[in-house]
Motif scaffolding. Sequence first.
Motif, PDB file in Angstrom:
ATOM      1  N   LEU A  59      28.984  43.946  47.870  1.00  0.00           N
ATOM      2  CA  LEU A  59      27.616  44.282  47.501  1.00  0.00           C
ATOM      3  C   LEU A  59      27.043  45.377  48.400  1.00  0.00           C
ATOM      4  O   LEU A  59      26.461  46.336  47.918  1.00  0.00           O
ATOM      5  N   ALA A  60      27.238  45.283  49.702  1.00  0.00           N
ATOM      6  CA  ALA A  60      26.599  46.237  50.618  1.00  0.00           C
ATOM      7  C   ALA A  60      27.210  47.627  50.527  1.00  0.00           C
ATOM      8  O   ALA A  60      26.567  48.611  50.883  1.00  0.00           O
ATOM      9  N   GLU A  61      28.452  47.745  50.097  1.00  0.00           N
ATOM     10  CA  GLU A  61      29.126  49.039  50.103  1.00  0.00           C
ATOM     11  C   GLU A  61      28.719  49.932  48.935  1.00  0.00           C
ATOM     12  O   GLU A  61      28.411  51.097  49.124  1.00  0.00           O
ATOM     13  N   GLY A  62      28.734  49.436  47.729  1.00  0.00           N
ATOM     14  CA  GLY A  62      28.462  50.330  46.610  1.00  0.00           C
ATOM     15  C   GLY A  62      27.634  49.754  45.497  1.00  0.00           C
ATOM     16  O   GLY A  62      27.121  50.493  44.647  1.00  0.00           O
ATOM     17  N   SER A  63      27.474  48.434  45.466  1.00  0.00           N
ATOM     18  CA  SER A  63      26.810  47.818  44.328  1.00  0.00           C
ATOM     19  C   SER A  63      25.310  48.122  44.289  1.00  0.00           C
ATOM     20  O   SER A  63      24.752  48.370  43.215  1.00  0.00           O
TER      21      SER A  63
ATOM     22  N   GLY B 212      22.191  60.934  30.368  1.00  0.00           N
ATOM     23  CA  GLY B 212      22.062  59.746  31.214  1.00  0.00           C
ATOM     24  C   GLY B 212      23.228  58.800  31.046  1.00  0.00           C
ATOM     25  O   GLY B 212      23.726  58.217  32.027  1.00  0.00           O
ATOM     26  N   LEU B 213      23.728  58.644  29.804  1.00  0.00           N
ATOM     27  CA  LEU B 213      24.862  57.763  29.549  1.00  0.00           C
ATOM     28  C   LEU B 213      26.124  58.277  30.250  1.00  0.00           C
ATOM     29  O   LEU B 213      26.809  57.519  30.952  1.00  0.00           O
ATOM     30  N   VAL B 214      26.423  59.551  30.046  1.00  0.00           N
ATOM     31  CA  VAL B 214      27.645  60.116  30.645  1.00  0.00           C
ATOM     32  C   VAL B 214      27.565  60.072  32.175  1.00  0.00           C
ATOM     33  O   VAL B 214      28.556  59.768  32.864  1.00  0.00           O
ATOM     34  N   THR B 215      26.387  60.354  32.731  1.00  0.00           N
ATOM     35  CA  THR B 215      26.222  60.297  34.185  1.00  0.00           C
ATOM     36  C   THR B 215      26.450  58.881  34.708  1.00  0.00           C
ATOM     37  O   THR B 215      27.096  58.674  35.754  1.00  0.00           O
ATOM     38  N   GLY B 216      25.926  57.893  34.003  1.00  0.00           N
ATOM     39  CA  GLY B 216      26.144  56.511  34.409  1.00  0.00           C
ATOM     40  C   GLY B 216      27.602  56.121  34.361  1.00  0.00           C
ATOM     41  O   GLY B 216      28.114  55.422  35.263  1.00  0.00           O
ATOM     42  N   ILE B 217      28.329  56.563  33.319  1.00  0.00           N
ATOM     43  CA  ILE B 217      29.764  56.280  33.221  1.00  0.00           C
ATOM     44  C   ILE B 217      30.509  56.896  34.408  1.00  0.00           C
ATOM     45  O   ILE B 217      31.364  56.240  35.034  1.00  0.00           O
ATOM     46  N   CYS B 218      30.174  58.134  34.721  1.00  0.00           N
ATOM     47  CA  CYS B 218      30.831  58.796  35.858  1.00  0.00           C
ATOM     48  C   CYS B 218      30.564  58.054  37.174  1.00  0.00           C
ATOM     49  O   CYS B 218      31.457  57.918  38.038  1.00  0.00           O
ATOM     50  N   GLY B 219      29.333  57.550  37.327  1.00  0.00           N
ATOM     51  CA  GLY B 219      29.014  56.807  38.548  1.00  0.00           C
ATOM     52  C   GLY B 219      29.821  55.533  38.664  1.00  0.00           C
ATOM     53  O   GLY B 219      30.344  55.194  39.751  1.00  0.00           O
ATOM     54  N   VAL B 220      29.958  54.800  37.554  1.00  0.00           N
ATOM     55  CA  VAL B 220      30.749  53.568  37.586  1.00  0.00           C
ATOM     56  C   VAL B 220      32.202  53.866  37.879  1.00  0.00           C
ATOM     57  O   VAL B 220      32.859  53.184  38.695  1.00  0.00           O
ATOM     58  N   VAL B 221      32.746  54.907  37.226  1.00  0.00           N
ATOM     59  CA  VAL B 221      34.157  55.264  37.447  1.00  0.00           C
ATOM     60  C   VAL B 221      34.388  55.648  38.909  1.00  0.00           C
ATOM     61  O   VAL B 221      35.373  55.223  39.537  1.00  0.00           O
TER      62      VAL B 221
ATOM     63  N   MET C 207      32.700  54.746  41.605  1.00  0.00           N
ATOM     64  CA  MET C 207      32.613  53.564  42.473  1.00  0.00           C
ATOM     65  C   MET C 207      33.850  52.691  42.340  1.00  0.00           C
ATOM     66  O   MET C 207      34.358  52.141  43.324  1.00  0.00           O
ATOM     67  N   ARG C 208      34.376  52.553  41.105  1.00  0.00           N
ATOM     68  CA  ARG C 208      35.541  51.683  40.913  1.00  0.00           C
ATOM     69  C   ARG C 208      36.796  52.310  41.528  1.00  0.00           C
ATOM     70  O   ARG C 208      37.606  51.622  42.160  1.00  0.00           O
ATOM     71  N   VAL C 209      36.976  53.631  41.320  1.00  0.00           N
ATOM     72  CA  VAL C 209      38.163  54.290  41.880  1.00  0.00           C
ATOM     73  C   VAL C 209      38.126  54.252  43.406  1.00  0.00           C
ATOM     74  O   VAL C 209      39.152  54.057  44.075  1.00  0.00           O
ATOM     75  N   ALA C 210      36.922  54.419  43.984  1.00  0.00           N
ATOM     76  CA  ALA C 210      36.784  54.365  45.447  1.00  0.00           C
ATOM     77  C   ALA C 210      36.773  52.941  45.972  1.00  0.00           C
ATOM     78  O   ALA C 210      36.694  52.724  47.193  1.00  0.00           O
ATOM     79  N   GLU C 211      36.853  51.978  45.049  1.00  0.00           N
ATOM     80  CA  GLU C 211      36.859  50.559  45.397  1.00  0.00           C
ATOM     81  C   GLU C 211      35.629  50.165  46.212  1.00  0.00           C
ATOM     82  O   GLU C 211      35.687  49.323  47.106  1.00  0.00           O
ATOM     83  N   LEU C 212      34.475  50.786  45.872  1.00  0.00           N
ATOM     84  CA  LEU C 212      33.217  50.417  46.512  1.00  0.00           C
ATOM     85  C   LEU C 212      32.503  49.308  45.753  1.00  0.00           C
ATOM     86  O   LEU C 212      31.495  48.785  46.220  1.00  0.00           O
ATOM     87  N   THR C 213      33.003  48.971  44.574  1.00  0.00           N
ATOM     88  CA  THR C 213      32.458  47.861  43.806  1.00  0.00           C
ATOM     89  C   THR C 213      33.570  47.237  42.996  1.00  0.00           C
ATOM     90  O   THR C 213      34.535  47.914  42.612  1.00  0.00           O
TER      91      THR C 213
ATOM     92  N   PHE D 202      41.270  51.893  31.179  1.00  0.00           N
ATOM     93  CA  PHE D 202      42.620  51.293  31.163  1.00  0.00           C
ATOM     94  C   PHE D 202      43.606  52.152  31.946  1.00  0.00           C
ATOM     95  O   PHE D 202      44.394  51.636  32.761  1.00  0.00           O
ATOM     96  N   ASN D 203      43.569  53.465  31.727  1.00  0.00           N
ATOM     97  CA  ASN D 203      44.508  54.360  32.424  1.00  0.00           C
ATOM     98  C   ASN D 203      44.275  54.371  33.932  1.00  0.00           C
ATOM     99  O   ASN D 203      45.241  54.404  34.727  1.00  0.00           O
ATOM    100  N   LEU D 204      43.010  54.360  34.344  1.00  0.00           N
ATOM    101  CA  LEU D 204      42.721  54.380  35.773  1.00  0.00           C
ATOM    102  C   LEU D 204      43.192  53.099  36.457  1.00  0.00           C
ATOM    103  O   LEU D 204      43.741  53.126  37.572  1.00  0.00           O
ATOM    104  N   GLU D 205      42.961  51.948  35.817  1.00  0.00           N
ATOM    105  CA  GLU D 205      43.434  50.683  36.390  1.00  0.00           C
ATOM    106  C   GLU D 205      44.961  50.665  36.471  1.00  0.00           C
ATOM    107  O   GLU D 205      45.546  50.183  37.454  1.00  0.00           O
ATOM    108  N   TRP D 206      45.594  51.215  35.452  1.00  0.00           N
ATOM    109  CA  TRP D 206      47.060  51.129  35.373  1.00  0.00           C
ATOM    110  C   TRP D 206      47.755  52.177  36.247  1.00  0.00           C
ATOM    111  O   TRP D 206      48.684  51.873  36.995  1.00  0.00           O
ATOM    112  N   THR D 207      47.266  53.420  36.174  1.00  0.00           N
ATOM    113  CA  THR D 207      47.975  54.513  36.853  1.00  0.00           C
ATOM    114  C   THR D 207      47.439  54.807  38.249  1.00  0.00           C
ATOM    115  O   THR D 207      48.212  55.111  39.167  1.00  0.00           O
ATOM    116  N   VAL D 208      46.138  54.756  38.451  1.00  0.00           N
ATOM    117  CA  VAL D 208      45.556  55.109  39.747  1.00  0.00           C
ATOM    118  C   VAL D 208      45.529  53.905  40.676  1.00  0.00           C
ATOM    119  O   VAL D 208      45.941  53.971  41.842  1.00  0.00           O
ATOM    120  N   LEU D 209      45.036  52.777  40.167  1.00  0.00           N
ATOM    121  CA  LEU D 209      44.934  51.585  40.998  1.00  0.00           C
ATOM    122  C   LEU D 209      46.222  50.761  40.985  1.00  0.00           C
ATOM    123  O   LEU D 209      46.296  49.724  41.673  1.00  0.00           O
TER     124      LEU D 209
END
Length: 380
Positions: A26-30, A51-60, A62-68, A118-125
Amino acid sequence: MTKRKMVAAFAAVTFIAVLSGSGEHLAEGSLPLATALAALLWAQLRWPLTGLVTGICGVVAMRVAELTTGGWLWPVTLLYVWATLHGSAAVDGSVTLLPRARLRVVVAIGAVHAVMAFNLEWTVLQHSAVWTLQHVGPDALWLTAALAVTVAAGGWQRWTRTAIEQQRTAERLRVAREVHDTVAHTLTVVGVHLNVAADALDSAPDEAREALRLAQDVRRKAMGDLSSLVGVLRDDRRPPAEPLDLSALVSQVCEAGLDARLTVTGDGAPLPVRTAVGLVVREALTNTVRHAGARTVTVDVHYGPVTEVTVTDDGAGSQRASQRTSERTSERTSERTSERASERGEGHGLTGMRERVEALGGSLTTHGDGGFTVHARIPA
């Protein structure tokens, strides 16, 4: 609910949901992510897709950086919902669905978002395909369900608004018919008597006086009819009005200088049919007095399983009318001729008659050949 109130609710729900579903990081990125997504919902008031595309980019990010550890799709669910609802504003400030072309864009963004997650979870993470499907699949199903419900609710709102508008239009037409039916006939008869009085004022004052008296009597009756009409329109719980007296209508036409005859056969027609018959006869006689210049008019009514009404005039003009017309100035004669030529066709009166008859499952036809005939058939 207006736009701003809806956005405020969406922002609050998104902020709380993202914080609640982010686990131990929670304290790192949520907290920054929850705040950013809530702010982007307000930005969507003006830039829904941005706003939608910006929000998607923000979630991606944070997830790739494993901050949330929150999901890939569900944190931006309400951004998708708002982008889907961000259509043209209604009169009351509420929102409607996007046009179909832009709605397809939102759906396409959602599909790309799911494949990318799906690709990011499978190939990056570096998670297994099964593990990725187990975690991204529910997110995709959740988003699909949310968009489906949004589209269904928006479609229902649009259908409801259209139905209400159609109901209002029908009500305006009904009021217009009632006012026309009540006023047009009376004013026509009054106008005829006033014309007689004006022509006879110098040469036959007694005739002019009688014409004015008849006009006053008709005016008085019209005021009573209008009062009754206003009462009915103000309170639909009042009982329906009694059918018009056909004999009285024909008598008024006779007083206006026409040779009018009434024939009624059969009986047993229900009240709505008899009411429609009276209104058809009154409008047809009004048109005869105003526009036909006829000498004679006949009214034939037959009540039965199919009630038939026929009103026919000769359209030739009475001797008195011809004499009066010849005494008028050429300018007034030209104006009246032009008025009759334009109004004899399908005006408000004939349209109202046809609508009333068709509302009861009947039909109304008119034709002119050496005169003018109105014929209505109304099933019981």
